[in-house]
Design an enzyme around this catalytic site. Structure first.
Site, mmCIF file in Angstrom:
data_model
loop_
_atom_site.group_PDB
_atom_site.id
_atom_site.type_symbol
_atom_site.label_atom_id
_atom_site.label_comp_id
_atom_site.label_asym_id
_atom_site.label_seq_id
_atom_site.Cartn_x
_atom_site.Cartn_y
_atom_site.Cartn_z
ATOM 1 N N GLN A 129 71.338 -27.284 -23.851
ATOM 2 C CA GLN A 129 70.627 -27.306 -22.539
ATOM 3 C C GLN A 129 71.431 -27.809 -21.425
ATOM 4 O O GLN A 129 71.499 -29.398 -21.674
ATOM 5 C CB GLN A 129 69.124 -27.797 -22.961
ATOM 6 C CG GLN A 129 68.307 -27.924 -21.467
ATOM 7 C CD GLN A 129 67.169 -28.742 -21.517
ATOM 8 O OE1 GLN A 129 66.895 -29.468 -22.540
ATOM 9 N NE2 GLN A 129 66.253 -28.350 -20.744
ATOM 10 N N GLY A 130 71.827 -27.548 -20.469
ATOM 11 C CA GLY A 130 72.758 -28.209 -19.656
ATOM 12 C C GLY A 130 71.974 -28.323 -18.236
ATOM 13 O O GLY A 130 72.285 -27.512 -17.129
ATOM 14 N N TYR A 131 71.033 -29.420 -18.155
ATOM 15 C CA TYR A 131 70.329 -29.761 -16.970
ATOM 16 C C TYR A 131 70.945 -30.933 -16.478
ATOM 17 O O TYR A 131 71.199 -31.089 -15.375
ATOM 18 C CB TYR A 131 68.911 -29.925 -17.242
ATOM 19 C CG TYR A 131 68.058 -28.714 -17.450
ATOM 20 C CD1 TYR A 131 68.598 -27.309 -17.613
ATOM 21 C CD2 TYR A 131 66.699 -28.733 -17.259
ATOM 22 C CE1 TYR A 131 67.787 -26.152 -17.495
ATOM 23 C CE2 TYR A 131 65.943 -27.698 -17.193
ATOM 24 C CZ TYR A 131 66.428 -26.492 -17.370
ATOM 25 O OH TYR A 131 65.779 -25.487 -17.633
ATOM 26 N N SER A 132 70.680 -31.968 -17.074
ATOM 27 C CA SER A 132 71.055 -33.469 -16.621
ATOM 28 C C SER A 132 72.428 -33.523 -16.210
ATOM 29 O O SER A 132 73.371 -33.045 -16.967
ATOM 30 C CB SER A 132 70.860 -34.538 -17.558
ATOM 31 O OG SER A 132 69.270 -34.382 -18.109
ATOM 32 N N GLU A 247 58.978 -26.938 -22.637
ATOM 33 C CA GLU A 247 59.483 -28.110 -23.272
ATOM 34 C C GLU A 247 58.454 -29.109 -23.510
ATOM 35 O O GLU A 247 58.481 -29.862 -24.731
ATOM 36 C CB GLU A 247 60.800 -28.786 -22.553
ATOM 37 C CG GLU A 247 61.541 -29.766 -23.143
ATOM 38 C CD GLU A 247 62.735 -30.137 -22.604
ATOM 39 O OE1 GLU A 247 63.044 -30.007 -21.210
ATOM 40 O OE2 GLU A 247 63.514 -30.718 -23.357
#
Ligand SMILES: Cc1cc2nc3c(=O)[nH]c(=O)nc-3n(C[C@H](O)[C@H](O)[C@H](O)COP(=O)(O)OP(=O)(O)OC[C@H]3O[C@@H](n4cnc5c(N)ncnc54)[C@H](O)[C@@H]3O)c2cc1C
Length: 386
Positions: A129-132, A247
């Site tokens: 998961q590439g959010y932050s 989530e």
């Protein structure tokens, strides 16, 4: 391998029969060496268990049957989680199952569902998961990783951080900026990127448990097909918020607190505390808190299954669970006295280790939205405070 416990219609079983089925399944099939892992497992460690769950059709308890899930209603999903946690079943790399899968089922095109969902279930694609980003964690909408359209491809530049198990992943689902002109939430898109694409660099970060569980991910002129956007261009924020809802449901499930409480009980037995009034009192209070939490979780999970929008209750779930998880593991260390610092199990018994969970519980109030952020949401939406 044949699964004699396989039951094509789990919902025809009553709850007790289903619980017994899950117990038998775990006792029979879970690799003993992976029980109660002291840290989050990497793909090469968790793969045999993932593949076994895959073959049994037990990987995705909450996905609908038509997409290869078990299609469990809330009560049975809770039993599944409860039994997995009480048993100490290993968590597999599950971003595809818990996060991306539900998002694609809800918002993906038919082609995307066909392309990605079966490969998640078969273990061919492991996702991260590439959010932050370095300056966009709680304030996620400030993210700056940019995707610019060039012909039929997006060209991606920027950096993600705290990306769990990025080094193990085949794909990353990313929030990227595709428009800088308007409100920051309005220029964000949801992009699927193969990790093997030229221009991607992954650098591991060592965490408090001295493990390289999460990473920095750098994008330098990474070219991605135009069709890898999920939903509409510049409308990724609303989907990302929905994903955060999924989530928080997962992170708000009682699984971690339930696992820690089962361990606390065994530690109490090990140290001869089961008749100690102070221990029994604390244990009973934790059990009641857990029962309350399970009740709340069941209500929210049911709401999701009925297709109703998730409200701020998911923040309450996440806040409550992570807090309870921390309190139980803190008390576990308290009763362990001078054994508290041991990261390896006592007497070689994997049921008797709390230090790893204590450290792990520190992170639970940070990932998936910090406790302060959950409190802000609750203050605004439930209490009407501005
Ligand atoms: C174990 C772990 C795994 C993770 N895995 C992933 C992953 O796979 N993918 C991913 O994208 N991210 C991941 N993250 C990142 C996680 O989502 C962020 O750490 C989190 O959102 C907080 O952002 P930050 O670290 O930038 O802290 P900041 O947002 O900088 O916050 C710092 C402190 O300020 C407080 N704060 C910030 N804003 C406010 C406010 N408005 N009001 C009150 N207090 C505030 C916070 O509560 C916190 O205490 C992971 C994090 C951890 C710990």
């Amino acid at each position: 391998m044949a699964f004699e416990d396989d039951h094509s219609d789990y919902n025809a079983l009553d709850d007790d029969a289903f619980r017994q089925l899950v117990r038998r399944f775990l006792a029979k099939h879970h690799p003993p060496e992976l029980r109660h892992p002291a840290k989050r497992l990497h793909w090469h460690e968790a793969k045999p268990w993932y593949m076994l769950l895959s073959r049994a059709g037990w990987l995705a308890p909450a996905w609908p049957r038509e997409h290869g899930g078990m299609g469990l209603p809330a009560a049975k999903h809770l039993i599944y989680l409860d039994e997995f946690e009480t048993f100490g079943a290993a968590r597999t790399p599950d971003h595809g199952i818990i996060l991306l899968g539900p998002l694609l089922i809800n918002f993906g095109s038919d082609e995307q569902k066909l392309q990605f969902l079966p490969r998640i279930l078969s273990g061919e694609d492991i996702w991260c998961q590439g959010y932050s980003e370095p300056d966009a964690g709680s304030d996620l909408a400030s993210l700056r990783t940019e995707a610019v359209l060039d012909g039929d491809e997006w060209v991606v530049n920027g950096q993600k951080i705290w990306t769990t198990l990025a080094g193990d992943a085949d794909w990353i689902f990313c929030l990227v900026r595709t428009d800088k002109s308007g409100k920051k939430q309005d220029g964000i898109s949801f992009l699927l990127i193969p990790m093997g694409t030229p221009g991607i660099t992954v650098k591991p970060i060592v965490n408090i448990e001295m493990d390289d569980e999460f990473c920095e991910v750098f994008f330098d002129d990474v070219r991605v097909p135009k069709g890898n956007i999920v939903g509409k261009i510049n409308q990724g924020w609303s989907m990302a918020k929905a994903l955060l809802g999924f989530e928080r449901i997962f992170l708000g499930s009682p699984r971690q607190a339930s696992n820690a409480l089962a361990k606390l009980r065994r530690l109490g037995e090990f140290y001869g505390l089961t008749k100690d009034i102070a221990f029994v009192g604390r244990y009973a209070a934790f059990q009641m808190d857990l029962d309350d939490h399970q009740c709340l979780f069941g209500q929210v999970a049911d709401q999701l299954r009925q297709g109703r929008a998730l409200g701020p209750e998911v923040s309450l779930l996440k806040l409550n669970q992570s807090n309870l998880y921390q309190r139980i593991t803190e008390y576990g260390l308290e009763i362990m006295g001078s054994d508290a610092g041991l990261l390896h199990p006592l007497d070689g018994n994997r049921d008797l280790a709390m230090a790893g969970q204590f450290l792990n519980a520190r992170a639970a109030t940070i990932y998936g939205g910090t406790s302060q952020v959950q409190k802000n949401i609750l203050a605004k939406t439930l209490l009407g405070l501005t």
